[in-house]
Design a protein around this motif. Structure first.
Motif, PDB file in Angstrom:
ATOM      1  N   THR A  86       0.859  -1.194   0.000  1.00 22.43           N
ATOM      2  CA  THR A  86       0.000   0.000   0.000  1.00 22.43           C
ATOM      3  C   THR A  86       0.889   1.237   0.000  1.00 22.43           C
ATOM      4  O   THR A  86       2.109   1.143   0.197  1.00 22.43           O
ATOM      5  N   SER A  87       0.272   2.391  -0.169  1.00 27.43           N
ATOM      6  CA  SER A  87       1.030   3.644  -0.171  1.00 27.43           C
ATOM      7  C   SER A  87       1.667   3.922   1.193  1.00 27.43           C
ATOM      8  O   SER A  87       2.663   4.634   1.285  1.00 27.43           O
ATOM      9  N   LYS A  88       1.112   3.345   2.260  1.00 31.05           N
ATOM     10  CA  LYS A  88       1.680   3.521   3.600  1.00 31.05           C
ATOM     11  C   LYS A  88       2.858   2.596   3.830  1.00 31.05           C
ATOM     12  O   LYS A  88       3.589   2.740   4.819  1.00 31.05           O
ATOM     13  N   ASN A  89       3.046   1.604   2.946  1.00 33.88           N
ATOM     14  CA  ASN A  89       4.207   0.710   2.970  1.00 33.88           C
ATOM     15  C   ASN A  89       4.360  -0.022   4.305  1.00 33.88           C
ATOM     16  O   ASN A  89       5.467  -0.278   4.766  1.00 33.88           O
ATOM     17  N   THR A  90       3.225  -0.328   4.931  1.00 29.78           N
ATOM     18  CA  THR A  90       3.199  -0.981   6.238  1.00 29.78           C
ATOM     19  C   THR A  90       2.162  -2.093   6.205  1.00 29.78           C
ATOM     20  O   THR A  90       1.095  -1.938   5.624  1.00 29.78           O
ATOM     21  N   ARG A  91       2.483  -3.229   6.845  1.00 26.63           N
ATOM     22  CA  ARG A  91       1.522  -4.332   6.949  1.00 26.63           C
ATOM     23  C   ARG A  91       1.486  -4.846   8.373  1.00 26.63           C
ATOM     24  O   ARG A  91       2.441  -5.423   8.857  1.00 26.63           O
ATOM     25  N   HIS A  92       0.371  -4.627   9.040  1.00 28.66           N
ATOM     26  CA  HIS A  92       0.105  -5.258  10.327  1.00 28.66           C
ATOM     27  C   HIS A  92      -0.482  -6.622   9.994  1.00 28.66           C
ATOM     28  O   HIS A  92      -1.581  -6.713   9.449  1.00 28.66           O
ATOM     29  N   CYS A  93       0.244  -7.672  10.272  1.00 30.24           N
ATOM     30  CA  CYS A  93      -0.178  -9.046  10.009  1.00 30.24           C
ATOM     31  C   CYS A  93      -0.757  -9.580  11.325  1.00 30.24           C
ATOM     32  O   CYS A  93      -0.015  -9.814  12.283  1.00 30.24           O
ATOM     33  N   VAL A  94      -2.094  -9.744  11.382  1.00 30.76           N
ATOM     34  CA  VAL A  94      -2.792  -9.962  12.642  1.00 30.76           C
ATOM     35  C   VAL A  94      -3.505 -11.318  12.644  1.00 30.76           C
ATOM     36  O   VAL A  94      -4.145 -11.693  11.659  1.00 30.76           O
ATOM     37  N   ASN A  95      -3.409 -12.024  13.753  1.00 35.02           N
ATOM     38  CA  ASN A  95      -4.150 -13.266  13.926  1.00 35.02           C
ATOM     39  C   ASN A  95      -5.635 -12.943  14.087  1.00 35.02           C
ATOM     40  O   ASN A  95      -6.007 -12.134  14.947  1.00 35.02           O
ATOM     41  N   SER A  96      -6.491 -13.597  13.301  1.00 37.46           N
ATOM     42  CA  SER A  96      -7.937 -13.397  13.444  1.00 37.46           C
ATOM     43  C   SER A  96      -8.405 -13.713  14.852  1.00 37.46           C
ATOM     44  O   SER A  96      -9.285 -13.038  15.394  1.00 37.46           O
ATOM     45  N   VAL A  97      -7.811 -14.733  15.452  1.00 40.09           N
ATOM     46  CA  VAL A  97      -8.241 -15.175  16.779  1.00 40.09           C
ATOM     47  C   VAL A  97      -7.977 -14.110  17.849  1.00 40.09           C
ATOM     48  O   VAL A  97      -8.590 -14.137  18.909  1.00 40.09           O
ATOM     49  N   SER A  98      -7.137 -13.144  17.558  1.00 40.21           N
ATOM     50  CA  SER A  98      -6.858 -12.048  18.491  1.00 40.21           C
ATOM     51  C   SER A  98      -7.887 -10.927  18.390  1.00 40.21           C
ATOM     52  O   SER A  98      -7.833  -9.971  19.159  1.00 40.21           O
ATOM     53  N   LEU A  99      -8.799 -11.045  17.429  1.00 38.99           N
ATOM     54  CA  LEU A  99      -9.727  -9.967  17.117  1.00 38.99           C
ATOM     55  C   LEU A  99     -11.188 -10.368  17.295  1.00 38.99           C
ATOM     56  O   LEU A  99     -11.534 -11.543  17.206  1.00 38.99           O
TER      57      LEU A  99
END
Length: 121
Positions: free
Chosen positions: A101-114
């Motif tokens: 993305t233009s923000k050049n950042t990826r938060h890779c998050v476990n679904s189970v944490s959400l």
């Protein structure tokens, strides 16, 4: 602070810094508008408008709700762990410089944490 009860797998990921299998999480392909909250403490973490498909197998976000996510060097010294700033629950890892993305950042998050709450239509 009131914490929600967690099942055994949720404890493995959220409390013991585990990882759910790729492409298995409930929110990996979710495209609804809404807010993603911490499963353990209900703190608002991510807006659905910041979610994107990175193809990595976990929900990916290029931004967070301001002040909601804490970043620290992982135990392996190579990655940056992300945790809920409110309760310290493990969310996943953040990666920079991948160009998704233009923000050049990826938060890779476990679904189970959400927990996801869809916007009311």
């Amino acid at each position: 602070m009131k914490l929600n009860p967690l099942n055994q797998f949720e404890e493995y990921v959220i409390l013991n810094k585990g990882t759910e299998p790729a492409f298995s999480g409930e929110y990996y392909k979710n495209k609804e508008d809404g807010i993603y909250y911490c499963k353990q403490c209900n703190a608002a973490l991510y807006k659905a408008t910041d979610k994107f498909d990175s193809g990595c197998g976990w929900p990916s976000f290029d931004d967070m709700i301001e002040g909601a996510v804490h970043q620290s060097t992982d135990a392996d010294g190579r990655r940056t762990e992300i945790t809920c700033a409110n309760c310290g629950g493990h969310l996943g890892h953040i990666f920079r410089g991948e160009g998704f993305t233009s923000k050049n950042t990826r938060h890779c998050v476990n679904s189970v944490s959400l927990t996801f709450v869809a916007d009311k239509k």
